[in-house]
Design a protein around this motif. Structure first.
Motif, PDB file in Angstrom:
ATOM      1  N   GLU A  58      33.432  37.102  34.908  1.00 16.67           N
ATOM      2  CA  GLU A  58      34.195  38.346  35.168  1.00 16.67           C
ATOM      3  C   GLU A  58      34.270  38.449  36.791  1.00 16.67           C
ATOM      4  O   GLU A  58      33.882  39.354  37.509  1.00 16.67           O
ATOM      5  CB  GLU A  58      33.231  39.404  34.605  1.00 16.67           C
ATOM      6  N   SER A  59      35.020  37.290  37.378  1.00 13.67           N
ATOM      7  CA  SER A  59      35.203  37.231  38.785  1.00 13.67           C
ATOM      8  C   SER A  59      36.571  37.760  39.329  1.00 13.67           C
ATOM      9  O   SER A  59      36.667  37.936  40.485  1.00 13.67           O
ATOM     10  CB  SER A  59      34.898  35.753  39.317  1.00 13.67           C
ATOM     11  N   PHE A  60      37.379  37.557  38.534  1.00 12.71           N
ATOM     12  CA  PHE A  60      38.746  37.844  38.971  1.00 12.71           C
ATOM     13  C   PHE A  60      39.864  38.856  38.276  1.00 12.71           C
ATOM     14  O   PHE A  60      39.414  39.134  36.943  1.00 12.71           O
ATOM     15  CB  PHE A  60      39.572  36.499  38.962  1.00 12.71           C
ATOM     16  N   ASP A  61      40.467  39.660  38.828  1.00 16.16           N
ATOM     17  CA  ASP A  61      41.549  40.583  38.161  1.00 16.16           C
ATOM     18  C   ASP A  61      42.732  40.137  37.567  1.00 16.16           C
ATOM     19  O   ASP A  61      43.175  40.459  36.756  1.00 16.16           O
ATOM     20  CB  ASP A  61      42.106  41.643  39.384  1.00 16.16           C
ATOM     21  N   LEU A  62      42.950  38.917  37.908  1.00 23.74           N
ATOM     22  CA  LEU A  62      44.261  38.289  37.644  1.00 23.74           C
ATOM     23  C   LEU A  62      44.033  36.775  37.712  1.00 23.74           C
ATOM     24  O   LEU A  62      43.310  36.009  38.441  1.00 23.74           O
ATOM     25  CB  LEU A  62      45.364  38.468  38.648  1.00 23.74           C
ATOM     26  N   LEU A  63      44.441  36.038  36.687  1.00 30.60           N
ATOM     27  CA  LEU A  63      44.496  34.415  36.543  1.00 30.60           C
ATOM     28  C   LEU A  63      45.852  34.112  36.089  1.00 30.60           C
ATOM     29  O   LEU A  63      46.647  34.673  35.312  1.00 30.60           O
ATOM     30  CB  LEU A  63      43.596  33.833  35.362  1.00 30.60           C
ATOM     31  N   THR A  64      46.165  33.000  36.767  1.00 25.92           N
ATOM     32  CA  THR A  64      47.635  32.425  36.586  1.00 25.92           C
ATOM     33  C   THR A  64      47.486  30.806  36.180  1.00 25.92           C
ATOM     34  O   THR A  64      46.692  30.471  37.332  1.00 25.92           O
ATOM     35  CB  THR A  64      48.641  32.817  37.613  1.00 25.92           C
ATOM     36  N   ILE A  65      48.263  30.497  35.403  1.00 32.19           N
ATOM     37  CA  ILE A  65      48.386  28.781  35.766  1.00 32.19           C
ATOM     38  C   ILE A  65      49.689  28.586  35.343  1.00 32.19           C
ATOM     39  O   ILE A  65      50.347  28.992  34.205  1.00 32.19           O
ATOM     40  CB  ILE A  65      47.438  28.252  34.528  1.00 32.19           C
ATOM     41  N   PRO A  91      32.553  34.414  50.254  1.00 35.32           N
ATOM     42  CA  PRO A  91      31.665  35.581  50.387  1.00 35.32           C
ATOM     43  C   PRO A  91      32.446  36.502  49.542  1.00 35.32           C
ATOM     44  O   PRO A  91      33.511  36.421  49.048  1.00 35.32           O
ATOM     45  CB  PRO A  91      31.975  35.899  52.156  1.00 35.32           C
ATOM     46  N   THR A  92      32.001  37.637  49.348  1.00 33.04           N
ATOM     47  CA  THR A  92      32.475  38.893  48.717  1.00 33.04           C
ATOM     48  C   THR A  92      33.379  39.711  49.665  1.00 33.04           C
ATOM     49  O   THR A  92      32.778  40.290  50.523  1.00 33.04           O
ATOM     50  CB  THR A  92      31.324  39.767  48.061  1.00 33.04           C
ATOM     51  N   GLY A  93      34.812  39.675  49.248  1.00 35.55           N
ATOM     52  CA  GLY A  93      35.611  40.673  50.048  1.00 35.55           C
ATOM     53  C   GLY A  93      35.794  40.080  51.088  1.00 35.55           C
ATOM     54  O   GLY A  93      36.188  40.942  52.158  1.00 35.55           O
ATOM     55  N   THR A  94      35.414  38.943  51.877  1.00 34.63           N
ATOM     56  CA  THR A  94      35.976  38.378  53.109  1.00 34.63           C
ATOM     57  C   THR A  94      36.785  37.135  53.176  1.00 34.63           C
ATOM     58  O   THR A  94      36.434  36.186  52.667  1.00 34.63           O
ATOM     59  CB  THR A  94      34.503  37.932  54.200  1.00 34.63           C
ATOM     60  N   PRO A  95      37.950  37.293  53.854  1.00 34.44           N
ATOM     61  CA  PRO A  95      38.688  36.104  53.623  1.00 34.44           C
ATOM     62  C   PRO A  95      38.097  34.986  54.684  1.00 34.44           C
ATOM     63  O   PRO A  95      37.488  34.932  55.382  1.00 34.44           O
ATOM     64  CB  PRO A  95      40.255  36.497  54.726  1.00 34.44           C
ATOM     65  N   ALA A  98      37.537  29.326  28.996  1.00 33.04           N
ATOM     66  CA  ALA A  98      37.188  29.491  30.308  1.00 33.04           C
ATOM     67  C   ALA A  98      37.699  30.610  31.068  1.00 33.04           C
ATOM     68  O   ALA A  98      37.074  31.260  31.850  1.00 33.04           O
ATOM     69  CB  ALA A  98      37.235  28.384  30.930  1.00 33.04           C
ATOM     70  N   MET A  99      38.946  30.554  31.016  1.00 33.65           N
ATOM     71  CA  MET A  99      39.868  31.765  31.357  1.00 33.65           C
ATOM     72  C   MET A  99      39.302  33.233  31.141  1.00 33.65           C
ATOM     73  O   MET A  99      39.324  34.108  32.033  1.00 33.65           O
ATOM     74  CB  MET A  99      41.243  31.362  31.283  1.00 33.65           C
ATOM     75  N   TYR A 100      39.112  33.293  29.922  1.00 33.91           N
ATOM     76  CA  TYR A 100      38.687  34.803  29.475  1.00 33.91           C
ATOM     77  C   TYR A 100      37.273  34.770  30.138  1.00 33.91           C
ATOM     78  O   TYR A 100      37.022  36.201  30.506  1.00 33.91           O
ATOM     79  CB  TYR A 100      38.589  34.649  27.834  1.00 33.91           C
ATOM     80  N   ARG A 101      36.516  33.797  30.052  1.00 33.00           N
ATOM     81  CA  ARG A 101      35.001  33.929  30.738  1.00 33.00           C
ATOM     82  C   ARG A 101      35.204  34.765  32.157  1.00 33.00           C
ATOM     83  O   ARG A 101      34.503  35.635  32.614  1.00 33.00           O
ATOM     84  CB  ARG A 101      34.357  32.944  30.678  1.00 33.00           C
ATOM     85  N   VAL A 102      35.952  34.182  32.915  1.00 28.61           N
ATOM     86  CA  VAL A 102      36.083  34.300  34.509  1.00 28.61           C
ATOM     87  C   VAL A 102      36.765  35.879  34.874  1.00 28.61           C
ATOM     88  O   VAL A 102      37.089  36.074  36.128  1.00 28.61           O
ATOM     89  CB  VAL A 102      36.525  33.109  35.305  1.00 28.61           C
ATOM     90  N   LEU A 103      37.566  36.163  33.729  1.00 27.09           N
ATOM     91  CA  LEU A 103      38.510  37.269  34.240  1.00 27.09           C
ATOM     92  C   LEU A 103      37.557  38.563  33.772  1.00 27.09           C
ATOM     93  O   LEU A 103      36.835  38.613  32.814  1.00 27.09           O
ATOM     94  CB  LEU A 103      39.736  37.204  32.855  1.00 27.09           C
ATOM     95  N   LYS A 104      37.841  39.678  34.712  1.00 24.03           N
ATOM     96  CA  LYS A 104      37.079  40.969  34.626  1.00 24.03           C
ATOM     97  C   LYS A 104      37.694  41.564  33.253  1.00 24.03           C
ATOM     98  O   LYS A 104      38.784  41.602  32.853  1.00 24.03           O
ATOM     99  CB  LYS A 104      37.534  41.724  35.801  1.00 24.03           C
ATOM    100  N   PRO A 105      36.944  42.520  32.905  1.00 23.93           N
ATOM    101  CA  PRO A 105      37.603  43.323  31.778  1.00 23.93           C
ATOM    102  C   PRO A 105      38.669  44.175  32.386  1.00 23.93           C
ATOM    103  O   PRO A 105      38.814  44.857  33.487  1.00 23.93           O
ATOM    104  CB  PRO A 105      36.331  44.440  31.651  1.00 23.93           C
ATOM    105  N   VAL A 145      42.324  36.973  42.901  1.00 26.09           N
ATOM    106  CA  VAL A 145      43.425  36.166  41.993  1.00 26.09           C
ATOM    107  C   VAL A 145      42.801  34.958  42.166  1.00 26.09           C
ATOM    108  O   VAL A 145      42.565  34.189  43.028  1.00 26.09           O
ATOM    109  CB  VAL A 145      44.722  36.357  42.629  1.00 26.09           C
ATOM    110  N   LEU A 146      42.725  34.512  40.853  1.00 31.04           N
ATOM    111  CA  LEU A 146      42.796  32.785  40.638  1.00 31.04           C
ATOM    112  C   LEU A 146      43.984  32.173  40.281  1.00 31.04           C
ATOM    113  O   LEU A 146      44.470  32.362  39.121  1.00 31.04           O
ATOM    114  CB  LEU A 146      41.452  32.487  39.709  1.00 31.04           C
ATOM    115  N   ASP A 147      44.394  31.174  41.007  1.00 36.20           N
ATOM    116  CA  ASP A 147      45.586  30.386  40.585  1.00 36.20           C
ATOM    117  C   ASP A 147      45.159  29.000  40.215  1.00 36.20           C
ATOM    118  O   ASP A 147      44.742  28.187  41.042  1.00 36.20           O
ATOM    119  CB  ASP A 147      46.445  30.412  41.619  1.00 36.20           C
TER     120      ASP A 147
END
Length: 368
Positions: free
Chosen positions: A249-256, A72-76, A272-279, A184-186
């Motif tokens: 553009e789904s995530f504010d922060l990506l980590t690997i 969901p959007t914004g729901t844990p 792929a990481m660039y694709r899913v990261l927000k501006p 965040v996407l780890d």
């Protein structure tokens, strides 16, 4: 550094060494008890009916990890754990029977969304440690390694790095700029060291996704974070090369963290990481790199190729997997090369920070 390692106030995983054997036994007892309770609960559940064959199927294969369409959007939704829909991979083979499974070299469920096949890549080759293999084979071989070491992964990290990996991860987190309310996407997050901290930092209004291609590793992370009360985290099986489950553009922060070197096509993963990261978002890559001090490099090689396989054999009963891990570190791009790869993928203001004289480096890049 010694003070940092001994600072139990800033290290949530700190344990006093004097009582280590007692705590280890308590943890083992707790795990055994939890598994017993889980088995009893599962035994009470009705089997899932496969309407196409009118036969019952094992419910454990239908309720493990989160379906991305259910996020969901914004729901844990940390407690929601359903396996991704297998129908999305039309080329996936049917569940093998017992005889076939014994002949299979890897867990089929770990070989998800493999973009490299004999049809797409032909006989194109890549490296698996120091070995040269067909590209189509690497993902399955890496799956073998991490399925084998998953249960002992955390303790081996402590032994191999003398606990310093916790300092490396803490420094990477300090560069993340993570804030309350962010998503965040780890990636390749395994047992969830970083995701656990991010869960606390983003708070109730934020959301964390712990993803990994390997089901055994992700299961260890899922149990660990749920037991820690991280109820704003979801757990998704995903291939770092495509990140196919996630929207643009789904995530504010990506980590690997210590995962990129195991990816077959690192350039594809960075795209792929660039694709899913927000501006305006940032990418952090924590990975083994090239020591900048030559005498240290030689000592490091000696340690890696002698001590690591021995520890792997004694602790995880698997020396070959740790031999591969040592080889994969040597085959990974050095600091400057990885920075250039990030820039080619579209990231801006890229830089890197050497840790422990370059044995490890944190690379950072931003999406404009």
């Amino acid at each position: 550094m010694t003070d940092a390692l001994n600072n139990k106030n800033t290290n949530p995983d700190y344990q006093p060494s004097a009582n280590g054997h007692i705590q280890d036994q308590l943890v083992k007892d707790s795990i055994v008890h939890k598994q017993h309770i889980s088995a009893q609960a599962q035994a009470r559940q009705s089997p899932v009916l496969d309407t196409s064959s009118n036969t019952a199927t094992d419910s454990s294969h239908s309720a493990e990890f989160t379906q991305v369409q259910d996020l969901p959007t914004g729901t844990p939704q940390g407690q929601q754990t359903t396996i991704p829909n297998s129908s999305t991979n039309t080329s996936a083979p049917a569940q093998p029977n017992t005889q076939t499974a014994k002949q299979t070299a890897f867990n089929q469920r770990d070989d998800i969304n493999n973009p490299h096949t004999s049809d797409t890549d032909g006989a194109e080759e890549t490296h698996f440690g120091y070995k040269t293999i067909n590209k189509a084979e690497k993902q399955a071989r890496v799956a073998d390694v991490f399925t084998s070491v998953a249960k002992k992964y955390d303790i081996m990290n402590d032994l191999m790095s003398f606990g310093i990996h916790r300092l490396w991860k803490r420094y990477a987190i300090s560069l993340s700029g993570v804030r309350a309310g962010q998503h965040v996407l780890d990636i390749a997050g395994g047992t969830g060291d970083l995701a656990k901290v991010f869960s606390r930092e983003v708070g109730r209004s934020g959301h964390v996704v712990l993803s990994d291609i390997n089901a055994a590793m992700l299961e260890v992370g899922r149990e660990r974070l749920i037991n820690a009360g991280c109820n704003n985290v979801d757990f998704v099986l995903a291939n770092a090369e495509t990140l196919a489950p996630f929207d643009d553009e789904s995530f504010d922060l990506l980590t690997i963290s210590f995962g990129l070197r195991n990816v077959t096509d690192k350039d594809a993963a960075l795209r792929a990481m660039y694709r899913v990261l927000k501006p305006g978002g940032r990418l952090l890559i924590l990975e083994f790199s090239k020591p900048v001090f030559e005498p240290l490099s030689k000592a490091y090689d000696l340690y890696s190729f002698t001590a690591l396989p021995i520890m792997g054999k004694l602790v995880a009963n698997d020396s070959e997997s740790y031999k591969y891990l040592a080889e994969s570190i040597r085959m990974h791009p050095d600091q400057q090369t990885l920075k250039q790869m990030m820039e080619q993928a579209g990231f801006e203001n890229c830089d890197y920070h050497n840790l422990t004289a370059g044995i490890v480096a944190v690379h950072r890049g931003f999406k404009a």
